[in-house]
Design a protein around this motif. Structure first.
Motif, short mmCIF file in Angstrom:
data_model
loop_
_atom_site.label_atom_id
_atom_site.label_comp_id
_atom_site.label_asym_id
_atom_site.label_seq_id
_atom_site.Cartn_x
_atom_site.Cartn_y
_atom_site.Cartn_z
N HIS A 66 1.17 39.73 19.93
CA HIS A 66 1.74 39.17 18.70
C HIS A 66 1.60 40.22 17.60
CE1 HIS A 66 1.95 35.29 20.68
NE2 HIS A 66 0.70 35.45 21.05
N VAL A 67 2.73 40.71 17.11
CA VAL A 67 2.75 41.82 16.16
C VAL A 67 3.38 41.37 14.85
CG1 VAL A 67 3.57 44.17 15.73
CG2 VAL A 67 2.94 43.47 18.06
N LEU A 68 2.74 41.73 13.75
CA LEU A 68 3.25 41.43 12.41
C LEU A 68 3.49 42.73 11.67
CD1 LEU A 68 3.82 39.45 10.03
CD2 LEU A 68 1.39 39.63 9.46
N GLU A 69 4.69 42.88 11.13
CA GLU A 69 4.99 44.05 10.29
C GLU A 69 5.08 43.61 8.84
OE1 GLU A 69 8.21 47.68 9.66
OE2 GLU A 69 8.61 46.13 11.16
N LEU A 70 4.35 44.30 7.98
CA LEU A 70 4.38 44.06 6.55
C LEU A 70 5.33 45.05 5.89
CD1 LEU A 70 0.52 43.74 5.91
CD2 LEU A 70 2.13 41.92 6.55
N PRO A 103 8.98 43.55 26.11
CA PRO A 103 9.98 42.56 25.67
C PRO A 103 9.40 41.19 25.34
CG PRO A 103 10.81 43.82 27.54
CD PRO A 103 9.37 44.21 27.36
N ARG A 104 8.29 40.82 26.00
CA ARG A 104 7.70 39.51 25.73
C ARG A 104 6.77 39.51 24.52
NH1 ARG A 104 7.47 39.28 31.44
NH2 ARG A 104 5.26 39.87 31.45
N ALA A 145 8.77 40.45 11.46
CA ALA A 145 9.00 41.45 10.42
C ALA A 145 9.11 40.75 9.07
CB ALA A 145 10.28 42.24 10.71
N THR A 146 8.24 41.14 8.14
CA THR A 146 8.23 40.49 6.82
C THR A 146 8.51 41.51 5.72
OG1 THR A 146 5.86 40.86 6.38
CG2 THR A 146 6.45 38.92 7.66
N GLU A 201 16.38 39.47 21.01
CA GLU A 201 15.39 40.55 21.06
C GLU A 201 13.99 40.15 20.61
OE1 GLU A 201 16.61 44.88 20.74
OE2 GLU A 201 17.96 43.95 19.27
N ASN A 202 13.73 38.88 20.45
CA ASN A 202 12.37 38.40 20.17
C ASN A 202 11.81 39.01 18.88
OD1 ASN A 202 10.04 36.92 20.56
ND2 ASN A 202 9.19 38.27 22.13
N VAL A 203 12.62 38.93 17.82
CA VAL A 203 12.19 39.38 16.49
C VAL A 203 12.45 38.23 15.50
CG1 VAL A 203 12.42 41.09 14.66
CG2 VAL A 203 12.85 41.75 17.03
#
Length: 269
Positions: free
Chosen positions: A43-47, A64-65, A70-71, A89-91
Motif C-alpha cells: 500500500h503506497v501513498l504519494e504526497l 500490479p497488485r 496519489a494525493t 491500473e490500480n491508482v
C-alpha cells in the motif's frame, strides 16, 4: 497549506508538466521510483503528486497488485495526472493536504514525495503526520532541492523577475529552494520521531529540452505567475523573454547543459 506558494491551479499545471517536467523533474523522479521499488510494498501513498510525474514511474515499477494512492492539495494538478493512467491500473487520486491526511493510522507501508516537503508550512508536523499513516517499519522516501546556487536555473529566474519589481520582488523561488541543508532536514525528521535516516545528494548535468518552453514554464508553470499578476504593470511574456535571454547567456557556453542538485531521503518509523 494555505500559503499561495503552494497553489498550482489554473493554467499552471499544464506548463508545469510540459515545460518544467522534462527539464528538472523527470531524472530525479526515476531515482526516487527506483528506490521505492527496491523493496516490496503493498500500500503506497504519494504526497504532493502534482501532475503524476513520479506516480507514472511508481506504477510502472510497483507490482500490479500494489495499491497506489496519489494525493495533492491542488485538484487541477491531479486532473493532468489522471490522464496518464488507464482505469484498470490500480491508482486512486485524492485531493488532500499533506498536513492533515484523510487516512487512518497505520494504513500504508510506503510514503513517497517528490519536491513537496519544502512547501509544507510546518516541516516537523508534516513528518509526524506522515508517520501516523505509516505502518510500523514503513518507509518514507522523499527529496528536496539543494539551494538555488546549486540549481542555477532557479537563481536565473529569480534574479531576472526581481529586476522588474525592485521594490517588491516576487519570492516564489525562495520557497522550493530554502530547505536544501540535509542536516536541517535530518534534524526535523529526528524531532518527529523518525529513525534509520539516510540521505544522498544527487548532482546531475541536464541538457535543457526546448529552452523556449522551459523559460515560459519558469514563469507560467508555478505560482510566480500569480505574484506577477498581483503586482501588475508588467506583461508576463516580457519577463519570459528576459528569462529566455538570461538562460541562453548562462547556459549556451555549456551547450545548454545546466547543473541540478537535490537530496533524496529514506527513513523509517
Amino acid at each position: 497549506m494555505s500559503d499561495k506558494s503552494a497553489e498550482f491551479v489554473g493554467d499552471i499545471p499544464s506548463h508545469y508538466d510540459h515545460g518544467l517536467g522534462p527539464n528538472i523533474f523527470v531524472d530525479f523522479a526515476d531515482r526516487l521510483a527506483d528506490l521505492c521499488s527496491s523493496q516490496k510494498s503493498e500500500h503506497v501513498l504519494e504526497l504532493a503528486a502534482g501532475t503524476g510525474i513520479v506516480s507514472r514511474r511508481l506504477r510502472d515499477r510497483l507490482h500490479p497488485r500494489t495499491s497506489l494512492v496519489a494525493t495533492d492539495l491542488n485538484a487541477p494538478m491531479l486532473e493532468i495526472a489522471k490522464g496518464k493512467f488507464s482505469a484498470d491500473e490500480n491508482v486512486e487520486f485524492v485531493t488532500a493536504d499533506a498536513m492533515d491526511l484523510p487516512f487512518e493510522d497505520d494504513t500504508f507501508d510506503l510514503l513517497v514525495c517528490q519536491f513537496g516537503v519544502m512547501f509544507f508550512p510546518d516541516k516537523t508536523e508534516s513528518y509526524r503526520e506522515a508517520a501516523r499513516v505509516l505502518k510500523p517499519g514503513g518507509r518514507y522516501v522523499f527529496n528536496v532541492w539543494s539551494e538555488m546556487s546549486e540549481n542555477p536555473f532557479s537563481e536565473t529566474a529569480h534574479k531576472t523577475v526581481a529586476q522588474f519589481f525592485p521594490d517588491d520582488p516576487p519570492g516564489f523561488y525562495k520557497v522550493p529552494f530554502h530547505y536544501g541543508d540535509p542536516e536541517a532536514v535530518r534534524a526535523d525528521l529526528a524531532s518527529a520521531g523518525w529513525k534509520d535516516i539516510t540521505h544522498e545528494t544527487i548532482r546531475l548535468k541536464k541538457s535543457i529540452k526546448n529552452i523556449e518552453k522551459f523559460a515560459t514554464a519558469l514563469v507560467y508553470g508555478n505560482p510566480l505567475i500569480d505574484e506577477i499578476k498581483e503586482r501588475g504593470g508588467v506583461d508576463p511574456d516580457l519577463i519570459v523573454t528576459e528569462i529566455l535571454s538570461a538562460l541562453r547567456t548562462r547556459f549556451e557556453p555549456s551547450d545548454l547543459t545546466m547543473p541540478l542538485s537535490a537530496t533524496m531521503f529514506e527513513c523509517r518509523v
